[in-house]
Each structure stands twice: as C-alpha cells, then as structure tokens.
Scaffold this motif. Sequence first.
Motif, PDB file in Angstrom:
ATOM      1  N   LEU A 145       5.393 -30.419   9.787  1.00  0.00           N
ATOM      2  CA  LEU A 145       4.439 -29.863  10.739  1.00  0.00           C
ATOM      3  C   LEU A 145       4.299 -28.356  10.526  1.00  0.00           C
ATOM      4  O   LEU A 145       5.227 -27.595  10.771  1.00  0.00           O
ATOM      5  CB  LEU A 145       4.915 -30.151  12.173  1.00  0.00           C
ATOM      6  N   ILE A 146       3.128 -27.929  10.031  1.00  0.00           N
ATOM      7  CA  ILE A 146       2.831 -26.504   9.930  1.00  0.00           C
ATOM      8  C   ILE A 146       2.263 -26.063  11.273  1.00  0.00           C
ATOM      9  O   ILE A 146       1.269 -26.619  11.743  1.00  0.00           O
ATOM     10  CB  ILE A 146       1.782 -26.218   8.834  1.00  0.00           C
ATOM     11  N   THR A 147       2.882 -25.076  11.892  1.00  0.00           N
ATOM     12  CA  THR A 147       2.395 -24.628  13.197  1.00  0.00           C
ATOM     13  C   THR A 147       2.849 -23.212  13.486  1.00  0.00           C
ATOM     14  O   THR A 147       3.821 -22.722  12.917  1.00  0.00           O
ATOM     15  CB  THR A 147       2.881 -25.575  14.319  1.00  0.00           C
ATOM     16  N   HIS A 148       2.063 -22.561  14.376  1.00  0.00           N
ATOM     17  CA  HIS A 148       2.464 -21.242  14.881  1.00  0.00           C
ATOM     18  C   HIS A 148       3.082 -21.376  16.271  1.00  0.00           C
ATOM     19  O   HIS A 148       3.622 -20.398  16.799  1.00  0.00           O
ATOM     20  CB  HIS A 148       1.234 -20.331  15.048  1.00  0.00           C
ATOM     21  N   LYS A 149       2.941 -22.544  16.882  1.00  0.00           N
ATOM     22  CA  LYS A 149       3.242 -22.674  18.307  1.00  0.00           C
ATOM     23  C   LYS A 149       4.720 -23.004  18.515  1.00  0.00           C
ATOM     24  O   LYS A 149       5.166 -24.126  18.289  1.00  0.00           O
ATOM     25  CB  LYS A 149       2.323 -23.718  18.938  1.00  0.00           C
ATOM     26  N   LEU A 150       5.454 -22.007  18.989  1.00  0.00           N
ATOM     27  CA  LEU A 150       6.900 -22.126  19.095  1.00  0.00           C
ATOM     28  C   LEU A 150       7.311 -23.176  20.121  1.00  0.00           C
ATOM     29  O   LEU A 150       8.289 -23.893  19.926  1.00  0.00           O
ATOM     30  CB  LEU A 150       7.492 -20.762  19.455  1.00  0.00           C
ATOM     31  N   THR A 188      15.671 -20.613  20.278  1.00  0.00           N
ATOM     32  CA  THR A 188      14.800 -20.120  21.345  1.00  0.00           C
ATOM     33  C   THR A 188      13.510 -19.597  20.745  1.00  0.00           C
ATOM     34  O   THR A 188      13.475 -19.196  19.564  1.00  0.00           O
ATOM     35  CB  THR A 188      15.469 -18.979  22.133  1.00  0.00           C
ATOM     36  N   PRO A 189      12.421 -19.555  21.533  1.00  0.00           N
ATOM     37  CA  PRO A 189      11.169 -18.970  21.023  1.00  0.00           C
ATOM     38  C   PRO A 189      11.359 -17.540  20.526  1.00  0.00           C
ATOM     39  O   PRO A 189      10.789 -17.159  19.507  1.00  0.00           O
ATOM     40  CB  PRO A 189      10.241 -19.031  22.242  1.00  0.00           C
ATOM     41  N   THR A 190      12.159 -16.760  21.246  1.00  0.00           N
ATOM     42  CA  THR A 190      12.384 -15.371  20.849  1.00  0.00           C
ATOM     43  C   THR A 190      13.047 -15.291  19.478  1.00  0.00           C
ATOM     44  O   THR A 190      12.655 -14.496  18.616  1.00  0.00           O
ATOM     45  CB  THR A 190      13.263 -14.657  21.898  1.00  0.00           C
ATOM     46  N   GLN A 191      14.060 -16.145  19.260  1.00  0.00           N
ATOM     47  CA  GLN A 191      14.759 -16.165  17.969  1.00  0.00           C
ATOM     48  C   GLN A 191      13.812 -16.565  16.842  1.00  0.00           C
ATOM     49  O   GLN A 191      13.785 -15.925  15.777  1.00  0.00           O
ATOM     50  CB  GLN A 191      15.934 -17.151  18.045  1.00  0.00           C
TER      51      GLN A 191
END
Length: 511
Positions: A195-200, A228-231
């Motif tokens: 899955l290629i994605t930007h959405k964390l 985590t999204p931040t990481q």
Amino acid sequence: MDYVIEMLNIRKEFPGIVANDNITLQLKKGEIHALLGENGAGKSTLMNVLFGLYQPEKGEIRVKGQKVNITSPNIANELGIGMVHQHFMLVDTFTVTENIVLGSEPKKGLSIDMKKAEKEVQEISDRYGLSVDPKAKIADISVGMQQRAEILKTLYRGAEILIFDEPTAVLTPQEIKELIQIFKTLIAEGKSIILITHKLKEIIAVCDRVTVIRKGVGIDTLDVEGATPTQLASLMVGREVLFTTEKTTAVPKDVVLEISGLNVKDSRGVAAVRNLDLTVRSGEILGIAGVDGNGQSELIEAITGLRKISSGSIKLNGKKLSALKTRKITEAGVGHIPQDRHKHGLVLDFPIGDNMVLQTYYQRPYSKMSMLNNKEINKQAKKLIKEFDVRTPSEYTQARALSGGNQQKAIIGREIDRDPDLLIAAQPTRGLDVGAIEFIHQRLIDQRDKGKAVLLLSFELEEIMNVSDKIAVIYEGNIIATVDPKKTSEQELGLLMAGSKKKEAGEKKDV
C-alpha cells in the motif's frame, strides 16, 4: 523468513535523477505492507519496477524465493502481481466487464463470450464483497466504484500480490472505510498487499509493517504496532511535523464573494445546485463540508466560469461574474486550485515551466507582441519550483512526468503567486504528504492574513476543521447550516452532511 516478494538493493535512474537508490523491500505472505514517503520520494517508481513498467539499473527481484526478470506488466500478471494505479487505467465508454476482461476476453468461437465474462466478474465481485455492477458503464459510476473495477481487473487475472498506489486519494470518507474492509477480505483470502500512501492514520489502522523511503533512499522498515503518526512523519520528512496549523482568530472584513439564489445543472441536465446563497469575506477561510456529489463540483465550476448557471447571481467585489468567460473571471481576481489537476489544472504534455504561467502567459513579461518570452517564463518557473518545493529535474520536464503531489504543488504555487482576491482551493492537499500538507495549509492561512478571501472545498473533515474559520455544510445542492469549527465536532458535521438538522425551507443562511 519466507517472503512472497523481495526487492533487493534496487536502483532506478532517470536522466539527471536517481529515483531509487539501493532500496530493499520485502513482503510477507498475508500482510499489508505500507510504502511511505514524501511526494517524489520514489515510491511509485519502485512499484512500477515491480510491475514491469520500468527496468532497474541494479538489484534483483524475487517472487516466492525465485529470482525473476519482470520486463512487462504481462509478466508481472503471470507471476501473480497486480497493480491498482493512482490514476485509473479504464476506458470510460466501456462497461465494467469490458474493462476487466480487456486483453483476456473469454471466447465463444471467434467472438467474445460477454455473458460468461459478466458471470465471472459477478462471481469475483460477490466473493470479495466489491458490489460492482458488471454491466455499468465506467462513465456512469462513482470514483470509488471505478477503483473497485480496477481491483476486480487484478483479481480476474489471478493476482496474489496487489499493489495499491495512493488508493484513498480520490475517495470519500465512507468509501475509504469500505476499501479498508475490502483489504481485510483480500488478506483473509490469502492475498498480500503493498500500500503506497501518505495517510499515517490509514497505515496505523490497517497495515502490519511499513517501509519508509526519503528522497529515493530506504530509511527504515518497522512494525506498525507501537508506531505513532509523529514517529512515522519524522522518518518520512526528516524533521518534526506539526499536525495542527496554528493561526490567529480571523478578522473578516468586506464581502468578496456573494452568491444569491444560484441554480446550476450537472452534465445530465439535473439540478445540482439549488437556490444556493453563500458569502465569503476578506480575511476569512470558508470551508465547504459535504459528501461528494452534493453539488460542490458544480458550484466551483459555476464560480470559475467552467459551467453555465441556470439562474441566480455571482458577484466578486460587487461586480457580476456570472456572464464572464473564464479568463475574465481569472483577471477579475479569482484563483482556482481545481480538484481534478489533470483535467483543469495542467497541460500534461507541456513542460512544468509553461504550466506555471498558464493564467498569465499572454501578459508581460511572459509575452510581447504575441511572442512568448521563454527566458522570463523559465525564470518565473524556477522561482515557484524553489518556493513551493516542486520536486522536478528541471523546469523543462513534462508535467505528466511529475508525481501527483508535485503536480499539485505546481498548481498551488501558480495560483497563490498571482495573489487573487478570492482563492478557491478545491481538494488542495489531495495526494500530498504530511510535510507538504503543513506547508499548503500555512499558505492558505497566509492568504487570509493578507486580507484575501479563501473558499476551501475538501472531503477531509480534519482539514476542514483545522483550516477553516467558518464551515458551510452543503447537502443536495444547498447550504443547510453554517457552523464554527471551534464549537462543533466531526460527529456533528457528519450528521449535518448526511442531511440531519436541516434548516427550515426559506430560512436565511448568513455565511
């Protein structure tokens, strides 16, 4: 460890750029493996190597432990690899079935056995819960359904490994939920997914592992559990990323856009915008929230002159726009970041430099006596490429050669640089990574702070809540409520978008 796919030390070069530099990605059977990176990091290139569209300069690919040479998509298909591209590969005038079996049609004598094909497509659709009408024409179905047709196309060809390139970039929130369920069904059936994605959030919700690449280089592969999204954002862009945009309280002033009693028909002649009133003031960002298909596209096209109105008025700074052609509307002070960047934002076969002046090429200093001044055009392009971090080998590169996110940044740079009184931003961060989203949101707020009016259309509720100063909810072509983002919730907005709490007919909507 047994892997179904191994891409080992892959290097892919294009003239003047190394897109993939010694990248390794290994996919386990039955897992959803995310490929995460900024726009232009090389994600799609790496997957196009796996799918046989590109040939690597170095490295090797193994499928179920066996070294393979994938020189074309047909060979990828034979090896059980299917790819759902970000921009769908479908023929609009064909039916779902005709698209799915194209090139692999079942025959009855010398003719195509379309009844058999439709039956097979229906069986696959039912098995995986895709709910697609095999007889429907592509032009008549939603984007989400078109994507399902693409998934069916890979399954019809026997794919065991499915690659999804930014699959949620064009979907509504409801369609995203449905797609995630489809992923789970595919995995339960023994498939494996990249899955290629930007959405964390999506990575954390559905993926098992994630490989991060930055500027063409592999950074890390880690388990999603515990991440985590931040990481993940920090690994992706190489710095800390802010997920909320800081801004001062808006101070709205004069009315810039005033719409009264607007009625607009869609392409089929059906009323899409109904008696709509809307006001946007200088110094504010007005967000439009609504489920896709409730008249948003027709409204934006009416304001920008791309669609005729049936009745009503549209005024910019007190002057009527309704009868003006698109160029005159642009010259009057309207900037437009369109939601379909390919159809309305770029000329894909033109260099990116020429695309940077599409709205101004006929004006000085870009032309004189009907002759283009390429020196000034390229000077302007270089300025915007640098300012908006458009990842491109040069200003001479064809627009179609850029990643979707970099195409978007080029359009945004062009429109914001013109400093319009009204900036219409329709899905401005679609396909952008978190670092670019942060940058674009700040530029929209900067326009507001300069006293400009911004009309933001987005299907991302988080974006609407985060960036808007006011939110107008559109339902069945009408503004049914106006809310303060500080005093509402995503749940309340979701209910309004579904048509609940609709205002009494005839009530004045002061936006």
